[in-house]
Write a protein that holds these residues in place. Sequence first.
Motif, short mmCIF file in Angstrom:
data_model
loop_
_atom_site.label_atom_id
_atom_site.label_comp_id
_atom_site.label_asym_id
_atom_site.label_seq_id
_atom_site.Cartn_x
_atom_site.Cartn_y
_atom_site.Cartn_z
N ALA A 299 0.84 -1.19 0.00
CA ALA A 299 0.00 0.00 0.00
C ALA A 299 0.87 1.24 0.00
O ALA A 299 2.05 1.20 0.34
CB ALA A 299 -0.91 0.01 1.23
N ALA A 300 0.26 2.37 -0.39
CA ALA A 300 1.01 3.63 -0.43
C ALA A 300 1.43 4.03 0.97
O ALA A 300 0.66 3.89 1.93
CB ALA A 300 0.16 4.73 -1.05
N THR A 301 2.66 4.52 1.11
CA THR A 301 3.17 4.95 2.40
C THR A 301 3.46 6.45 2.36
O THR A 301 3.27 7.10 1.34
CB THR A 301 4.45 4.19 2.77
N THR A 302 3.92 6.97 3.48
CA THR A 302 4.20 8.39 3.60
C THR A 302 5.64 8.59 4.04
O THR A 302 6.40 7.64 4.16
CB THR A 302 3.26 9.02 4.64
N THR A 303 6.01 9.83 4.30
CA THR A 303 7.34 10.11 4.86
C THR A 303 7.29 10.13 6.38
O THR A 303 8.21 10.61 7.03
CB THR A 303 7.87 11.47 4.35
N ARG A 304 6.25 9.63 6.96
CA ARG A 304 6.08 9.56 8.41
C ARG A 304 7.22 8.76 9.03
O ARG A 304 7.50 7.63 8.61
CB ARG A 304 4.74 8.88 8.72
N THR A 305 7.89 9.33 10.03
CA THR A 305 9.11 8.76 10.58
C THR A 305 8.96 8.44 12.06
O THR A 305 8.37 9.21 12.81
CB THR A 305 10.28 9.75 10.40
N CYS A 306 9.51 7.29 12.45
CA CYS A 306 9.49 6.89 13.86
C CYS A 306 10.45 7.77 14.64
O CYS A 306 11.60 7.98 14.24
CB CYS A 306 9.89 5.42 13.98
N HIS A 307 10.03 8.27 15.79
CA HIS A 307 10.87 9.14 16.61
C HIS A 307 12.01 8.39 17.29
O HIS A 307 13.01 9.00 17.67
CB HIS A 307 10.02 9.84 17.68
N VAL A 308 11.86 7.09 17.45
CA VAL A 308 12.84 6.32 18.19
C VAL A 308 13.96 5.81 17.28
O VAL A 308 15.14 6.04 17.53
CB VAL A 308 12.18 5.13 18.93
#
Length: 289
Positions: free
Chosen positions: A249-258
Amino acid sequence: MPSSKAEILGKPLEGWRLRLYTIIFEADTRAGRLFDQVLIAVILTSVAVVVADSVHSINLAYHHLFTPAEWFFTLIFTVEYLARLACVRHPWRYVLSFYGVIDLLALLPTYLALLVPEVGALIDVRVLRLLRVFRIFKLTAYVSEYQAIGQALRASRRKIAVFLAAVLMIVLVIGTLMYVVEGPANGFTSIPTSVYWAITTMTTVGFGDITPKTDLGRLIASLMMLLGWGTLAVPTGIVTAEMTYARRAATTTRTCHVCLTEGHMPDARYCRHCGASLPRYEHDGAAQE
């Protein structure tokens, strides 16, 4: 165990640190998109300055402008690097990461040039930082396909390894056979040299520095060329099959803070890499178009 939990998660992101993190490490908001666009322009301009400065005639005419310009770009990258360290949970984890090392290498040459002037030429390494912000053009099809290819290669690495081992055996056998058939008189001076010829022939490169002279040698070379065409299709088919099997599925540039893993889905609640809880998805319509 609150202390151990704090050690794992690192410094909490809130307030200005959270806003700064969203702008620098993500590109689904208008501010994040603008930040990456400006950074791309600065990187390309700084590399262009270094390249132009290496041309002797241009250097003679504009050297008085290139030096302050390079220091201007270096100060911008220094501020950006410090801002990244200030807004991540684990600064040392970022420093030792691939992109952290690239960011640091973009700064060191200018400062080291004060002590060793020859190091200044290494400033071109900062062009590698374009790997991070290539996503800003929002070519989501290309980004998702890049991720799909990466996953397909990882999933098919065993099959590709077996295929490469088979190719290695073929070129070793054919190279040895050509060494026996042609011999040193026709340029096949050793088995490694003959294997080199077999590799260039199978890959259809054919430099032409070594060519068979006998009829049997030309027959073997013809078979190698035809085999090369079929060989090229095998890894392509393996990777394509994996890409077809693993539709994403399409993803984003959302990044994990850890762990700083990028590419989470909009409705994801936990990091797909480390399992940490993800913050609320920050985005706007303009950045998603």
